[in-house]
Write an enzyme that holds these catalytic residues in place. Structure first.
Site, PDB file in Angstrom:
ATOM      1  N   ASP A   1       0.814  -1.218   0.000  1.00 53.32           N
ATOM      2  CA  ASP A   1       0.000   0.000   0.000  1.00 53.32           C
ATOM      3  C   ASP A   1       0.843   1.262   0.000  1.00 53.32           C
ATOM      4  O   ASP A   1       2.005   1.220   0.351  1.00 53.32           O
ATOM      5  CB  ASP A   1      -0.740   0.051   1.337  1.00 53.32           C
ATOM      6  CG  ASP A   1      -2.114  -0.536   1.254  1.00 53.32           C
ATOM      7  OD1 ASP A   1      -2.797  -0.465   2.259  1.00 53.32           O
ATOM      8  OD2 ASP A   1      -2.495  -1.028   0.174  1.00 53.32           O
TER       9      ASP A   1
ATOM     10  N   LYS B   1      -3.242   3.503  -2.564  1.00 49.57           N
ATOM     11  CA  LYS B   1      -4.330   4.431  -2.827  1.00 49.57           C
ATOM     12  C   LYS B   1      -3.952   5.788  -2.248  1.00 49.57           C
ATOM     13  O   LYS B   1      -3.379   5.857  -1.169  1.00 49.57           O
ATOM     14  CB  LYS B   1      -5.612   3.993  -2.116  1.00 49.57           C
ATOM     15  CG  LYS B   1      -6.000   2.585  -2.400  1.00 49.57           C
ATOM     16  CD  LYS B   1      -6.952   2.107  -1.329  1.00 49.57           C
ATOM     17  CE  LYS B   1      -7.075   0.598  -1.367  1.00 49.57           C
ATOM     18  NZ  LYS B   1      -7.808   0.084  -0.249  1.00 49.57           N
TER      19      LYS B   1
ATOM     20  N   MET C   1      -8.386   8.810   8.986  1.00 47.85           N
ATOM     21  CA  MET C   1      -8.784   9.392   7.693  1.00 47.85           C
ATOM     22  C   MET C   1      -9.623  10.657   7.898  1.00 47.85           C
ATOM     23  O   MET C   1     -10.579  10.889   7.163  1.00 47.85           O
ATOM     24  CB  MET C   1      -9.584   8.362   6.863  1.00 47.85           C
ATOM     25  CG  MET C   1      -8.747   7.163   6.490  1.00 47.85           C
ATOM     26  SD  MET C   1      -9.712   5.842   5.758  1.00 47.85           S
ATOM     27  CE  MET C   1     -10.297   4.965   7.185  1.00 47.85           C
TER      28      MET C   1
END
Ligand code: SAH
Length: 462
Positions: free
Chosen positions: A248, A270, A383
């Protein structure tokens, strides 16, 4: 070579320890572990030694050393606090061709105790031939961390199957190849991760087959929040075995460098909504690679099961009949808390802690605001950077005081870590002109007040 390393069977052997202090105590413990019959001679002894004598575990003579003490002894340890006495014992023992160890530097016996890494039945001994016991100990600590406890179980499995493998493969070369393959393959991995029963079944199966067949597997490995020191032993071991590493954006470079050099590396990272590879495609890719008989490490930031979509990935693997295992890790909340000096719970400030995702959807967050607004708790928001103003606003609307402390921590546990603190009403403006770099984590609660006092991790940018 001054000393030849040998492994000695001391079971039922009479051994003499002269001295009653710390060193003597350690040696007595070691000799007992090896099954020796220990006699201790010392006018005064530590309480633990006296207790052993009282329990009948060792024989104890509470007096000074006498020459006849050596009679019938196999191994002698001179561990008194007198250099002369130790020397005398050493001389006498060597005159009688006995094995003798001298615990201090006053004389060199003919036996040295190495530093031991005990993974019974596996034993690793390190000796510097008396040059520097300290160096041996330092090395031992290094090796201790490299060789997981479970290696003892692996040695146990090999011992159990040794004669069967011998019967199955005629030549020594064949047998060696068989074991080499096993030690680097999924059977060993099963043992190391505590699935011994399964490993034994697979081993039996392999022995029945014409040749042991390699099988692909996926290891869903948590890489922790960034500092490579926070990896688990199991994570590191699997990373160094992998044929393929699928990683990742969150996996830090120093961690990636710890994966096997010649492993294929596939980036599927991502950046916020901008996906390099869709989740479904990642799931399929993992299954496909494993079916090519590859050992696949799926490396994820933090813990795979905390906002990591690890569950979805293994669901596909399970459906496709691919073997997998999950390796937990330190999640961002825990790494951030420790490195920023913000305890997530505290008797005076927070009796519970919530982990939520602050991912924005249609400019809002779909969260249970009543629950988040409760007093005496800590809320950790993953996040949440983009939604910080919304978060602060919503919490205040739901009754949280505007002066509730809040922290935003950028790139926690790495040298780039930065900690911004403020209150619900001030933090969004405070960081407006700061170049906050992802990833960042938000912590809301009174525990943030402790940060000034408890911070210990100085990052370069501070
Ligand atoms: N599985 C991960 C979380 C993945 S979600 C874990 O257990 O940590 C991604 C979010 O994790 C980021 O947006 C950020 O909020 C947080 N995060 C991950 N690593 C971080 C770090 N080193 N510092 C601050 N936040 C981090």
């Amino acid at each position: 070579m001054d000393f030849l390393p040998l492994c000695l069977d001391l079971k039922q052997r009479p051994c003499l320890v002269v001295g009653g202090g710390d060193v003597a105590s350690r040696k007595v413990q070691l000799l007992l572990k090896a099954g020796a019959h220990v006699t201790l001679v010392s006018p005064e002894s530590r309480d633990d030694l006296l207790a052993l004598a009282e329990a009948g575990t060792i024989i104890h003579h509470a007096r000074a050393f006498q020459h006849r003490d050596l009679d019938g002894q196999y191994l002698i340890i001179a561990a008194t606090d007198s250099a002369e006495v130790n020397q005398e014992i050493n001389q006498l023992a060597q005159d009688h061709e006995k094995l003798v160890n001298v615990a201090d530097q006053s004389a060199q016996g003919n036996v040295i105790f190495p530093s031991i890494i005990d993974r019974d039945p596996l034993q690793i001994a390190i000796s510097s031939n008396g040059a520097s016991p300290l160096l041996s100990r330092v090395l031992r600590v290094k090796l201790e961390s490299l060789i997981p406890n479970a290696y003892g179980r692996l040695a146990g499995l090999i011992k159990k199957f040794r004669s069967q493998v011998k019967g199955r493969y005629e030549s020594q070369a064949e047998r060696r190849r068989f074991w080499e393959k096993l030690l680097q393959g999924s059977i060993a991995e099963m043992v190391l991760s505590g699935r011994e029963q399964e490993a034994e079944e697979r081993l039996e199966e392999c022995l029945k087959q014409a040749a042991p067949k390699a099988k692909g597997e996926v290891y869903l490995v948590g890489a922790g929040p960034g500092d490579p020191d926070l990896l688990t032993f199991r994570a590191l071991r699997l990373m160094q075995q992998a044929d393929v590493v699928v990683y990742d954006r969150l996996v830090s470079k120093p961690i990636l460098e710890l994966t096997r050099r010649d492993a294929e590396r596939i980036y599927v990272g991502k950046a916020r909504a901008d996906h390099a590879l869709r989740q479904e495609d990642i799931n399929k890719l993992l299954a496909k690679l494993a079916k090519e008989n590859k050992r696949v490490v799926r490396l994820k930031g933090g813990d795979p099961f905390i906002f990591g979509r690890g569950g979805e990935e293994i669901e596909t693997l399970a459906a496709e009949g691919v073997n997998f295992q999950v390796v937990p890790a330190i999640t961002a909340a825990l790494g951030t808390a420790a490195y920023a000096g913000i305890p997530l719970t505290h008797r005076d400030y927070a009796q519970s802690c919530l982990f939520v995702t602050g991912h924005l959807k249609d400019n809002t967050m779909n969260l249970n605001w009543e629950a988040l607004a409760q007093p005496q708790q800590t809320v950790v928001v993953y996040m949440g950077y983009m939604g910080l103003p919304v978060l602060c606003q919503k919490l205040m609307e739901h009754g949280v005081p505007a002066d509730k402390p809040i922290a935003l921590v950028q790139q926690a546990t790495t040298p780039e870590q930065r900690v911004f603190t403020g209150t619900l009403s001030t933090l969004p403006d405070l960081i407006k002109n700061e170049n906050v770099k992802p990833p960042s984590l938000i912590i809301v609660g009174d525990v943030v007040k402790l940060q000034e006092k408890l911070k210990w991790f100085k990052s370069e940018s501070e």
